[in-house]
Design a protein around this motif. Structure first.
Motif, PDB file in Angstrom:
ATOM      1  N   LYS A 196       0.828  -1.208   0.000  1.00  0.00           N
ATOM      2  CA  LYS A 196       0.000   0.000   0.000  1.00  0.00           C
ATOM      3  C   LYS A 196       0.860   1.255   0.000  1.00  0.00           C
ATOM      4  O   LYS A 196       0.448   2.298  -0.520  1.00  0.00           O
ATOM      5  CB  LYS A 196      -0.910   0.009   1.234  1.00  0.00           C
ATOM      6  CG  LYS A 196      -2.077  -0.959   1.155  1.00  0.00           C
ATOM      7  CD  LYS A 196      -2.947  -0.861   2.395  1.00  0.00           C
ATOM      8  CE  LYS A 196      -4.117  -1.829   2.310  1.00  0.00           C
ATOM      9  NZ  LYS A 196      -4.981  -1.746   3.519  1.00  0.00           N
ATOM     10  N   VAL A 284      -3.025   2.234  -4.308  1.00  0.00           N
ATOM     11  CA  VAL A 284      -4.128   2.545  -3.390  1.00  0.00           C
ATOM     12  C   VAL A 284      -4.915   3.768  -3.869  1.00  0.00           C
ATOM     13  O   VAL A 284      -6.110   3.881  -3.595  1.00  0.00           O
ATOM     14  CB  VAL A 284      -3.636   2.764  -1.945  1.00  0.00           C
ATOM     15  CG1 VAL A 284      -3.164   1.473  -1.331  1.00  0.00           C
ATOM     16  CG2 VAL A 284      -2.544   3.819  -1.886  1.00  0.00           C
ATOM     17  N   ASP A 285      -4.266   4.688  -4.597  1.00  0.00           N
ATOM     18  CA  ASP A 285      -4.988   5.833  -5.158  1.00  0.00           C
ATOM     19  C   ASP A 285      -5.941   5.378  -6.257  1.00  0.00           C
ATOM     20  O   ASP A 285      -7.067   5.879  -6.371  1.00  0.00           O
ATOM     21  CB  ASP A 285      -3.996   6.859  -5.726  1.00  0.00           C
ATOM     22  CG  ASP A 285      -3.126   7.489  -4.648  1.00  0.00           C
ATOM     23  OD1 ASP A 285      -3.582   7.551  -3.499  1.00  0.00           O
ATOM     24  OD2 ASP A 285      -2.003   7.905  -4.969  1.00  0.00           O
ATOM     25  N   LEU A 287      -7.281   2.414  -6.434  1.00  0.00           N
ATOM     26  CA  LEU A 287      -8.361   1.710  -5.749  1.00  0.00           C
ATOM     27  C   LEU A 287      -9.381   2.694  -5.187  1.00  0.00           C
ATOM     28  O   LEU A 287     -10.592   2.469  -5.261  1.00  0.00           O
ATOM     29  CB  LEU A 287      -7.788   0.836  -4.638  1.00  0.00           C
ATOM     30  CG  LEU A 287      -8.792   0.075  -3.781  1.00  0.00           C
ATOM     31  CD1 LEU A 287      -9.620  -0.881  -4.627  1.00  0.00           C
ATOM     32  CD2 LEU A 287      -8.069  -0.687  -2.667  1.00  0.00           C
ATOM     33  N   GLN A 288      -8.903   3.792  -4.636  1.00  0.00           N
ATOM     34  CA  GLN A 288      -9.802   4.807  -4.085  1.00  0.00           C
ATOM     35  C   GLN A 288     -10.698   5.388  -5.171  1.00  0.00           C
ATOM     36  O   GLN A 288     -11.902   5.603  -4.963  1.00  0.00           O
ATOM     37  CB  GLN A 288      -8.988   5.915  -3.417  1.00  0.00           C
ATOM     38  CG  GLN A 288      -9.817   7.055  -2.840  1.00  0.00           C
ATOM     39  CD  GLN A 288     -10.811   6.613  -1.793  1.00  0.00           C
ATOM     40  OE1 GLN A 288     -10.551   5.669  -1.046  1.00  0.00           O
ATOM     41  NE2 GLN A 288     -11.968   7.268  -1.730  1.00  0.00           N
ATOM     42  N   ILE A 315      -5.510  -5.444  -8.578  1.00  0.00           N
ATOM     43  CA  ILE A 315      -5.264  -4.944  -7.220  1.00  0.00           C
ATOM     44  C   ILE A 315      -5.564  -6.023  -6.191  1.00  0.00           C
ATOM     45  O   ILE A 315      -4.814  -6.203  -5.229  1.00  0.00           O
ATOM     46  CB  ILE A 315      -6.107  -3.679  -6.961  1.00  0.00           C
ATOM     47  CG1 ILE A 315      -5.733  -2.583  -7.987  1.00  0.00           C
ATOM     48  CG2 ILE A 315      -5.922  -3.171  -5.536  1.00  0.00           C
ATOM     49  CD1 ILE A 315      -6.584  -1.337  -7.909  1.00  0.00           C
ATOM     50  N   ILE A 320      -4.205  -5.988  -1.966  1.00  0.00           N
ATOM     51  CA  ILE A 320      -4.520  -4.637  -1.514  1.00  0.00           C
ATOM     52  C   ILE A 320      -6.014  -4.411  -1.662  1.00  0.00           C
ATOM     53  O   ILE A 320      -6.550  -4.390  -2.771  1.00  0.00           O
ATOM     54  CB  ILE A 320      -3.757  -3.582  -2.352  1.00  0.00           C
ATOM     55  CG1 ILE A 320      -2.253  -3.782  -2.185  1.00  0.00           C
ATOM     56  CG2 ILE A 320      -4.149  -2.165  -1.928  1.00  0.00           C
ATOM     57  CD1 ILE A 320      -1.426  -2.881  -3.053  1.00  0.00           C
TER      58      ILE A 320
END
Length: 321
Positions: A196, A284-285, A287-288, A315, A320
């Motif tokens: 992450k 992680v960005d 995924l957001q 992902i 993650i």
């Protein structure tokens, strides 16, 4: 055998007891805490953390916490110290000694040896009138009125107090150092947590195909491209510029309209100006963004040019989520 209600009551009582004692400990923080943080902050060697019994177990956890937050630390068992492990200690090292009573035989034997070597000593101790508290350069008070154990014997609340005091030191130190998420990532490269912090979109999407069609391509060509590249979507590229994206969902919605599909072109069913992610952003960005807009694919851009697709499944494979 206790009833379920009685078992739950016992568990709650332990938690309440420990919380109450920890709150009292917070009110006793003072000048010595500031001095210890300052001392550790300027330590040119390692922080050696030692203890005996349950305190040794807590000491090992504190070493792990210090190391992971930028304070180089080593565990030394108090019983082993007098049988050769004193060789761990160097002149620049600072010693943290954990003890509930401050009077355990191993600690009392160890203290004169440490004083003779000239190392600064910090006590995390539950008896402020103890030998350890008196002999240490600084003493941090982890006194508890009562253990959570009904016999007031097993180290429970006192062990928690030691753990919390150590965490308080570690966090104060990392804030004083300006220890950032990037610093954290450098020493936590393994597992989902590490990923992450450092895994970037380009590390994943380069393994995928690069689906693309032109605005004038037919519906059949779009379906073939999406199926062949196995990402559930394709970018629509016009003169090297991405102008839209077509997903499996776009195709389903078009078919549900019951409009004639003969002669339909890619430009007619695409989503214009789609959300995208830069190749050098953290995964992680990406995924957001997927969560925010309820989507499962994102076009990847590199220097303003379409460079591929990252999929939610990519992902998930990295652990993650």
């Amino acid at each position: 055998m206790k009833t379920a209600k009685e078992i739950l009551a016992t568990g709650a009582e332990v938690i309440h007891n420990e919380c109450f004692q920890i709150n009292l400990m917070a009110g006793r923080l003072g000048e010595d805490f500031v001095n210890v943080v300052t001392l550790l902050l300027h330590c040119k060697g390692n922080v050696i953390v030692t203890g005996i019994g349950k305190s040794a177990n807590i000491a090992q956890k504190l070493v792990a916490t210090f190391n992971s937050t930028g304070t180089p630390s080593v565990f030394m068992h108090a019983a082993d110290a007098i049988h050769g492990d004193l060789g761990i200690i160097r002149e620049e090292d600072i010693i943290i000694l954990l003890s509930k009573s401050g009077e355990t035989p191993e600690i009392k034997v160890l203290i004169p040896l440490l004083r003779a070597r000239g190392n600064k000593m910090v006590a995390i101790v539950g008896q402020m009138d103890s030998y350890l508290a008196r002999m240490a350069d600084f003493a941090l008070d982890t006194t508890v009125d009562k253990e959570a154990c009904p016999n007031n014997l097993a180290p429970t609340t006192s062990a928690t107090a030691q753990l919390v005091m150590g965490d308080a030191l570690a966090v104060a130190l990392l804030e004083c150092r300006g220890f950032t998420a990037s610093d954290f990532a450098k020493i936590h490269p393994g597992g989902a947590l590490g990923k992450k912090m450092y895994l970037r979109v380009e590390d994943i999407h380069v393994k995928n195909e690069k689906p693309m069609v032109s605005p004038t391509d037919s519906l059949q060509q779009v379906i073939i491209e999406i199926s062949a590249k196995r990402l559930g979507a394709t970018a629509v590229i016009d003169n090297g510029v991405m102008i839209g994206i077509i997903t499996d969902g776009d195709l389903r919605r078009m078919l549900l309209k019951n409009d004639p599909i003969e002669g339909v072109k890619a430009a007619e069913i695409m989503t214009a100006n789609p959300k995208s992610v830069d190749y050098d952003q953290l995964v992680v960005d990406a995924l957001q963004l997927m969560r925010q807009y309820n989507i499962t694919q994102l076009p990847v851009m590199k220097n303003g040019v379409y460079d591929g697709v990252i999929h939610l499944h990519d992902i998930l494979k990295e652990g993650i989520i």
